[in-house]
Design an enzyme around this catalytic site. Structure first.
Site, PDB file in Angstrom:
ATOM      1  N   CYS A 128      -9.082 -12.731   9.819  1.00 40.34           N
ATOM      2  CA  CYS A 128      -9.411 -12.950   8.406  1.00 40.34           C
ATOM      3  C   CYS A 128      -9.789 -14.411   8.173  1.00 40.34           C
ATOM      4  O   CYS A 128      -9.048 -15.314   8.560  1.00 40.34           O
ATOM      5  CB  CYS A 128      -8.206 -12.580   7.551  1.00 40.34           C
ATOM      6  SG  CYS A 128      -8.413 -13.027   5.833  1.00 40.34           S
ATOM      7  N   CYS A 138      -4.671 -17.545   1.910  1.00 42.70           N
ATOM      8  CA  CYS A 138      -4.279 -16.391   1.090  1.00 42.70           C
ATOM      9  C   CYS A 138      -2.797 -16.065   1.274  1.00 42.70           C
ATOM     10  O   CYS A 138      -2.247 -16.259   2.347  1.00 42.70           O
ATOM     11  CB  CYS A 138      -5.140 -15.207   1.530  1.00 42.70           C
ATOM     12  SG  CYS A 138      -4.692 -13.646   0.780  1.00 42.70           S
ATOM     13  N   CYS A 178      -1.145 -11.800   3.597  1.00 42.05           N
ATOM     14  CA  CYS A 178      -0.542 -11.577   4.926  1.00 42.05           C
ATOM     15  C   CYS A 178       0.152 -12.856   5.375  1.00 42.05           C
ATOM     16  O   CYS A 178      -0.273 -13.942   5.008  1.00 42.05           O
ATOM     17  CB  CYS A 178      -1.619 -11.271   5.962  1.00 42.05           C
ATOM     18  SG  CYS A 178      -2.530  -9.761   5.665  1.00 42.05           S
ATOM     19  N   GLN A 186       3.026   5.763  -1.159  1.00 43.94           N
ATOM     20  CA  GLN A 186       3.053   4.764  -0.069  1.00 43.94           C
ATOM     21  C   GLN A 186       1.640   4.310   0.295  1.00 43.94           C
ATOM     22  O   GLN A 186       0.729   5.129   0.364  1.00 43.94           O
ATOM     23  CB  GLN A 186       3.725   5.365   1.173  1.00 43.94           C
ATOM     24  CG  GLN A 186       5.194   5.700   0.981  1.00 43.94           C
ATOM     25  CD  GLN A 186       6.107   4.482   1.102  1.00 43.94           C
ATOM     26  OE1 GLN A 186       5.661   3.349   1.089  1.00 43.94           O
ATOM     27  NE2 GLN A 186       7.395   4.717   1.204  1.00 43.94           N
ATOM     28  N   TYR A 218      16.005   8.603  -6.110  1.00 42.19           N
ATOM     29  CA  TYR A 218      14.779   7.771  -6.195  1.00 42.19           C
ATOM     30  C   TYR A 218      13.604   8.572  -5.620  1.00 42.19           C
ATOM     31  O   TYR A 218      12.913   8.129  -4.715  1.00 42.19           O
ATOM     32  CB  TYR A 218      14.924   6.458  -5.413  1.00 42.19           C
ATOM     33  CG  TYR A 218      16.151   5.641  -5.724  1.00 42.19           C
ATOM     34  CD1 TYR A 218      16.180   4.784  -6.829  1.00 42.19           C
ATOM     35  CD2 TYR A 218      17.283   5.694  -4.907  1.00 42.19           C
ATOM     36  CE1 TYR A 218      17.314   4.020  -7.117  1.00 42.19           C
ATOM     37  CE2 TYR A 218      18.413   4.932  -5.187  1.00 42.19           C
ATOM     38  CZ  TYR A 218      18.416   4.100  -6.293  1.00 42.19           C
ATOM     39  OH  TYR A 218      19.536   3.330  -6.577  1.00 42.19           O
ATOM     40  N   GLU A 225      14.885  10.785 -10.475  1.00 44.31           N
ATOM     41  CA  GLU A 225      14.049   9.587 -10.570  1.00 44.31           C
ATOM     42  C   GLU A 225      14.088   9.091 -12.012  1.00 44.31           C
ATOM     43  O   GLU A 225      14.058   9.898 -12.945  1.00 44.31           O
ATOM     44  CB  GLU A 225      12.613   9.963 -10.156  1.00 44.31           C
ATOM     45  CG  GLU A 225      11.538   8.960 -10.474  1.00 44.31           C
ATOM     46  CD  GLU A 225      11.732   7.637  -9.762  1.00 44.31           C
ATOM     47  OE1 GLU A 225      11.826   6.622 -10.479  1.00 44.31           O
ATOM     48  OE2 GLU A 225      11.815   7.615  -8.517  1.00 44.31           O
ATOM     49  N   ASP A 249      16.047   6.529  -1.096  1.00 44.87           N
ATOM     50  CA  ASP A 249      14.944   5.613  -0.776  1.00 44.87           C
ATOM     51  C   ASP A 249      14.821   4.645  -1.950  1.00 44.87           C
ATOM     52  O   ASP A 249      13.916   4.746  -2.764  1.00 44.87           O
ATOM     53  CB  ASP A 249      13.655   6.418  -0.562  1.00 44.87           C
ATOM     54  CG  ASP A 249      12.486   5.528  -0.131  1.00 44.87           C
ATOM     55  OD1 ASP A 249      12.700   4.317   0.054  1.00 44.87           O
ATOM     56  OD2 ASP A 249      11.358   6.035  -0.009  1.00 44.87           O
ATOM     57  N   CYS A 303      13.380  -0.463   2.323  1.00 46.34           N
ATOM     58  CA  CYS A 303      12.298  -1.439   2.543  1.00 46.34           C
ATOM     59  C   CYS A 303      12.867  -2.862   2.603  1.00 46.34           C
ATOM     60  O   CYS A 303      12.120  -3.829   2.536  1.00 46.34           O
ATOM     61  CB  CYS A 303      11.246  -1.329   1.443  1.00 46.34           C
ATOM     62  SG  CYS A 303      11.913  -1.583  -0.206  1.00 46.34           S
TER      63      CYS A 303
END
Length: 457
Positions: free
Chosen positions: A78, A84, A87, A289, A318, A339, A387, A414
């Site tokens: 990139c 940036c 990432c 996702q 969730y 949820e 989750d 996550c």
């Protein structure tokens, strides 16, 4: 007695050998035992570093020059990687990224959860760790008399003008560029967040990777989208793949991308995509996702851990738009999803209907409040799947799960540190963590997703 001073000063240049990586992927080197955290440094490398911030116990540096590069260092594909903020680790070989992420999970298990007995497997990576994101939401800024689109510079709201992003689906890139060009042609003004003036705030594109469906969402500060009929017509002519063109209004001074008012300008309310055998309807605000290929790996692992034989009752906390619930419903007797976001639950019900799965029921509410009510109604789940968001599970939910005494809990996460913290609480409540499987959902970034399972002692 005076406190010892750090051995470095701000703006000083030092020679540093990097020994380790932080969770974000920054290099760590020490000057007389004093740690400096330096973006883009890799273990084993020697380099010149400018000290940019000095605190009592650690400091931060900027890498000026790599004198002895690591064999794991690669050239980022990139052009704007070093400016940036999207990432963080494109300069690292993919093998190193995968082992860094596994180490991050292992370290959280040891330090946060004191669960050093729990095996952490090697990270499941991608065959091709590029062009995987099916959704982009990109801010629009002023560029001379025209418009620019790009992600924000690190730790700022300064937009870096760019035409391509190497982790986005190529369709997303092309659509953003087309919408920007069409908006510019019709004289739309970029939103200025300091003055809270202007029209066009963000362009969002969602792509169904298995269906090829494309949704374009134009987000403005103003209630009206100037020249909307012309803009819609030109988008349709440029890209016949487009299934849905949407206008969202966000008049507030906020960092939140989308506002409350959404209008379909043309086409469908939803686009569709598949993960495995399950089809999903995705609306502008659906949580879905961003990397469906790896999502399948993650959910297959969750399903393997749940080990359903067809007679079980499962609760999915969730549950979002029903992504995991519907995977589970293929194998379970009954699945209950809960949820807090109402529109997500109505999407989950539609997705269950779309797939002909009648054994999944969905409820709106906070899991920590719904669980005790379910228990009082005599609901005894065999398996509970969670989750949660990055902050992990609410402690009252963990207690409700412990009181429900399922045979098994499958925890998708996550954030390794909140995962480790919550597993510790569940262990103290009578469960035993069996294993943790990291899955790389976000190559080239410092983020990692995991799935683990516990059985009742």
């Amino acid at each position: 007695m005076s406190k010892p001073q750090p051995p470095v000063q701000k703006n000083e240049t030092v020679e540093l050998t990097f020994e380790d990586l932080t969770h974000e992927g920054n290099g760590v080197g020490k000057v007389n035992g004093y740690p400096l955290f330096v973006p883009y440094g890799l273990p084993g490398e020697k380099g010149k570093v400018k000290v940019i911030k000095v605190k009592k116990n650690f400091g931060f540096g900027k890498l000026l020059e790599v004198e002895e590069p690591s064999p794991e260092r690669v050239e980022p594909p990139c052009d704007v990687f070093y400016q940036c903020g999207g990432c963080q680790i494109q300069h690292m070989s993919y093998d190193m990224q995968l082992s860094m992420k596994r180490n991050q999970v292992e370290s959280s298990m040891h330090k946060v959860g004191h669960l050093s007995h729990v095996p952490v497997h090697p990270t499941i990576g991608m065959e091709d760790p590029w062009r995987y994101r099916n959704k982009v939401q990109i801010p629009v800024g002023k560029d001379g008399d025209g418009l620019k689109t790009g992600f924000y510079r690190k730790r700022s709201h300064d937009i870096i003008n760019m035409d391509t992003c190497v982790i986005q689906d190529e369709k997303n890139d092309r659509m953003v560029e087309a919408v920007r060009r069409i908006a510019e042609k019709h004289g739309l003004q970029a939103y200025d967040e300091e003055k809270h003036r202007g029209t066009l705030r963000h362009i969002m594109v969602r792509t169904g990777q298995t269906t090829g469906d494309v949704m374009v969402v134009i987000i403005t500060k103003t209630k009206e989208l100037p020249h909307k009929n012309d803009i819609v017509e030109e988008i349709r002519q440029t890209y016949p793949d487009v299934k849905s063109i949407v206008h969202n209004v966000n008049p507030k001074r906020t960092n939140v991308v989308m506002g409350d008012q959404t209008t379909i300008l043309w086409g469908e309310k939803y686009i569709k995509d598949r993960i495995g055998d399950i089809e999903f309807m995705i609306s502008p605000k659906s949580f879905y996702q961003v990397n469906p290929n790896q999502t399948k790996q993650l959910y297959d692992k969750a399903l393997e851990y749940a080990d359903l034989q067809g007679h079980e009752t499962v609760i999915d906390a969730y549950c979002g738009i029903g992504t995991i619930s519907l995977f589970l419903a293929q194998k379970a007797k009954k699945v209950y999803g809960v949820e807090v976001v109402g529109p997500a639950v109505s999407d989950a019900k539609k997705n269950a209907k779309l797939n002909g799965l009648e054994n999944a029921e969905f409820f709106v509410g906070e899991a920590e409040k719904v669980f005790p009510w379910w228990k009082s109604q005599g609901l005894d789940p065999d398996v509970i799947v969670v989750d949660p968001p990055r902050k992990g599970c609410d402690e009252s939910l963990l207690q409700a799960m412990i009181e429900m005494k399922p045979n098994k809990i499958v925890y998708v996460s996550c954030n390794p540190s909140t995962l480790a913290r919550d597993l510790r609480i569940l262990e103290d409540g009578g469960f035993e963590t069996q294993e943790v499987q990291p899955v790389d959902m976000f190559p080239q970034t410092g983020h990692i997703e995991c799935v683990s399972w516990l059985k009742r002692k």
